[in-house]
Motif scaffolding. Structure first.
Motif, PDB file in Angstrom:
ATOM      1  N   ASP A  14       0.893  -0.869   0.090  1.00 33.31           N
ATOM      2  CA  ASP A  14       0.027   0.040   0.178  1.00 33.31           C
ATOM      3  C   ASP A  14       0.862   1.284   0.026  1.00 33.31           C
ATOM      4  O   ASP A  14       0.641   2.111  -0.635  1.00 33.31           O
ATOM      5  N   ILE A  15       1.912   1.345   0.752  1.00 37.26           N
ATOM      6  CA  ILE A  15       2.968   2.369   0.651  1.00 37.26           C
ATOM      7  C   ILE A  15       3.616   2.447  -0.514  1.00 37.26           C
ATOM      8  O   ILE A  15       3.741   3.603  -1.097  1.00 37.26           O
ATOM      9  N   HIS A  55       1.256   4.380  -2.675  1.00 38.46           N
ATOM     10  CA  HIS A  55       1.041   5.638  -2.272  1.00 38.46           C
ATOM     11  C   HIS A  55       2.362   6.498  -2.788  1.00 38.46           C
ATOM     12  O   HIS A  55       2.087   7.707  -3.126  1.00 38.46           O
ATOM     13  N   LEU A  56       3.303   5.996  -2.429  1.00 37.40           N
ATOM     14  CA  LEU A  56       4.689   6.856  -2.769  1.00 37.40           C
ATOM     15  C   LEU A  56       4.854   6.924  -4.310  1.00 37.40           C
ATOM     16  O   LEU A  56       5.312   8.066  -4.631  1.00 37.40           O
ATOM     17  N   PHE A  57       4.392   6.063  -5.333  1.00 40.12           N
ATOM     18  CA  PHE A  57       4.644   6.432  -6.693  1.00 40.12           C
ATOM     19  C   PHE A  57       3.560   6.350  -7.420  1.00 40.12           C
ATOM     20  O   PHE A  57       2.955   5.846  -8.060  1.00 40.12           O
ATOM     21  N   TRP A  58       2.890   7.785  -7.185  1.00 37.99           N
ATOM     22  CA  TRP A  58       1.754   8.177  -8.019  1.00 37.99           C
ATOM     23  C   TRP A  58       0.610   7.614  -7.795  1.00 37.99           C
ATOM     24  O   TRP A  58      -0.522   7.813  -8.938  1.00 37.99           O
ATOM     25  N   TYR A 109       1.540  -3.611  -7.293  1.00 41.87           N
ATOM     26  CA  TYR A 109       1.995  -5.014  -7.734  1.00 41.87           C
ATOM     27  C   TYR A 109       3.507  -5.302  -7.892  1.00 41.87           C
ATOM     28  O   TYR A 109       4.032  -6.443  -7.441  1.00 41.87           O
ATOM     29  N   ALA A 110       4.251  -4.229  -8.251  1.00 41.46           N
ATOM     30  CA  ALA A 110       5.522  -4.377  -8.185  1.00 41.46           C
ATOM     31  C   ALA A 110       6.266  -4.593  -6.913  1.00 41.46           C
ATOM     32  O   ALA A 110       7.030  -5.318  -6.526  1.00 41.46           O
ATOM     33  N   PHE A 120       8.099  -7.918  -2.211  1.00 41.92           N
ATOM     34  CA  PHE A 120       7.818  -8.139  -0.791  1.00 41.92           C
ATOM     35  C   PHE A 120       7.620  -9.740  -0.551  1.00 41.92           C
ATOM     36  O   PHE A 120       8.347 -10.174   0.301  1.00 41.92           O
ATOM     37  N   LEU A 121       7.000 -10.381  -1.573  1.00 39.45           N
ATOM     38  CA  LEU A 121       6.919 -11.684  -1.410  1.00 39.45           C
ATOM     39  C   LEU A 121       8.203 -12.522  -1.616  1.00 39.45           C
ATOM     40  O   LEU A 121       8.517 -13.618  -1.194  1.00 39.45           O
ATOM     41  N   LEU A 122       9.110 -12.039  -2.560  1.00 34.40           N
ATOM     42  CA  LEU A 122      10.218 -12.735  -2.969  1.00 34.40           C
ATOM     43  C   LEU A 122      11.418 -12.578  -1.690  1.00 34.40           C
ATOM     44  O   LEU A 122      11.857 -13.265  -1.292  1.00 34.40           O
TER      45      LEU A 122
END
Length: 493
Positions: free
Chosen positions: A121-122, A125-128, A135-136, A141-143
């Motif tokens: 979520d952050i 929020h940070l990237f526009w 998703y990126a 995060f999962l990796l």
């Protein structure tokens, strides 16, 4: 662990209650600029069986302790052997204070935008506010979490091979045993319910570290000692230390400290999110003292020629087995914690706020939960057997993920918080960062510059740091330091 199905009449009531409680704690907003939700929607409801927002700051501190008082501490002596004691300690303090500062920024950011429940979520929020950013971030995060799970599978097999002096049992069996235990530890549905085990994990790992320090000091000589090669340690890097080895040692330190990826998830399940800073201050002080003392003392007594990562391998005989055994709860639990964080992240995407499976003990909910955990541990097993190394894996993870989740994200978050402050106080929607910089006090300007430096550090770790990590792995394979994939050969230290 499932409960009986709810009656139809109660089902509708439970659904409404679940929607109410999770609106605050697990709200997935399509409008990432939403700042507030009604305070009364945080109130718990007796109809809901699983209360996510139930973690006190003391319980959160337990989770942080288990995350930081971990096996990676035992890679600090090796890092100091490469960097030298003085640069190693300086970098330890620098990274610790940087993580503390960025943790405070995360606390402020989550307080500003309370609908945020995880680092993805952050990222959006940070990237526009772009969905691709979510998703990126989710992929990274999962990796990151799955690699940490794999690391614990690897170390679990290493422990069992070491403690048993194994020469007959296939190492894959020990990896499977580790996965089974970690899987069982990862099954609780809330962080609050895991905090008791977290404290036990941190305590036993702390005992393992203390015993390692004591044993390193009292043993006659390190493991593999040769009289013609004396125990020596250096204040500064040895002449001829390469960039690759130096960067790998630094990234080992970074990996151990950088745990901000879990902070938003922990905060989202706290009764009082504002108390997160209490837990952060307490844990930072303890971890800094533990890391610095353990790393330096073990290094001084073991020396450059005999240091291993983890440093248990530098102890002799029963000293090694005793100290390593106290680390076993951490090997199991910390891997389970990261598996739990990933499983919760996916689970809360599968079942939205309106689903009764999210907040109640239903057969479908528990089936999905168990399968998620099992699937992640299966993936971790494959990774562990394909990447059979310890220190280089820590460096690789640091360069790939810690650059974002330890540095870049929080520099950008600071700038967004400052811009939001000036927009709200001055009402200037189009104020530039240069104008903000000019309006800041002297201390504010220094903080502004420091956060810009954080972003640059993260980019540096991603670029040259990743090169150094990959090159170190290639050199190690060329030197035949690692075994083959899915091997039965013992990896004992």
């Amino acid at each position: 662990m499932t409960a009986k199905a709810e009656t139809n009449s109660r089902s509708s009531s439970t659904t409404g209650s679940a929607e109410k409680i999770t609106l605050a704690a697990h709200y997935k907003s399509t409008d990432v600029t939403q700042d507030k939700y009604p305070d009364d929607e945080v109130a718990s409801d007796s109809e809901v069986q699983i209360h996510y927002r139930s973690c006190s700051w003391q319980r959160t501190a337990g989770l942080l302790f288990s995350e930081y008082i971990c096996l990676a501490i035992m890679s600090f002596p090796w890092s100091y052997s490469v960097l030298g004691l003085v640069p190693g300690l300086i970098l330890t303090v620098f990274v610790a204070l940087t993580v503390l500062y960025t943790g405070l920024v995360i606390g402020d950011f989550c307080a500003k935008y309370p609908h945020i429940t995880n680092v993805c979520d952050i990222g959006q929020h940070l990237f526009w506010g772009k969905k691709w950013a979510w998703y990126a971030t989710a992929v990274c995060f999962l990796l990151n979490n799955t690699l940490i799970q794999a690391l614990h599978v690897l170390v679990g097999a290493k422990y069992f091979n070491t403690i048993s002096d194994n020469t007959t049992i296939c190492s894959l069996v020990f990896s499977v045993v580790t996965i089974i235990v970690c899987f069982l530890f990862s099954l609780p549905r809330t962080f609050s319910s895991m905090s008791g085990i977290a404290y036990f994990s941190a305590l036993t790992m702390f005992v393992a570290v203390i015993l390692s320090v004591i044993f390193a000091a009292i043993q006659d000589h390190p493991e593999g000692f040769h009289p013609e090669v004396p125990v020596q340690w250096n204040l500064w890097p040895e002449k001829g230390t390469t960039y690759v080895s130096g960067m790998s040692a630094f990234l080992n330190i970074v990996y151990t400290f950088v745990g901000q990826i879990t902070y938003p998830s922990f905060i989202s399940q706290m009764k009082e999110p504002k108390d997160f800073k209490k837990a952060l201050y307490l844990v930072t002080v303890c971890e800094l003292i533990t890391f610095a003392l353990a790393g330096s003392i073990v290094y001084v007594y073991v020396g450059n020629a005999y240091i291993t990562a983890p440093a248990f391998g530098s102890l002799i005989g029963n000293y090694k087995k005793i100290a390593f055994s106290f680390a076993l709860p951490t090997i199991f639990f910390l891997g389970a914690l990261y598996g739990n964080v990933s499983s919760q992240f996916i689970f809360l995407r599968i079942f939205d706020e309106k689903s009764r499976h999210r907040n109640n003990h239903t057969k479908r909910g528990w089936t999905v939960w168990v399968l998620l955990n099992l699937g992640l541990w299966a993936i971790a097993f494959v990774i562990a057997e394909v990447i059979p190394f310890f220190s280089d894996l820590l460096s690789l993870m640091s360069s790939l993920f810690d650059c974002w989740f330890g540095f870049v994200f929080w520099g950008v978050a600071y700038f967004q918080l400052r811009k939001s402050h000036y927009v709200e106080t001055l009402g200037e929607q189009d104020i530039s960062f240069l104008e903000i910089f000019k309006k800041e006090s002297f201390v504010g300007k220094l903080e502004f510059i420091s956060n810009f430096a954080l972003i640059l550090i993260g980019i540096y770790i991603l670029g040259p740091g990743l090169y150094a990590s990959v090159d170190s792995i290639v050199l190690s394979y060329q030197s035949h330091l690692y075994g083959s994939v899915f091997t039965c050969v013992s990896n004992a230290i």
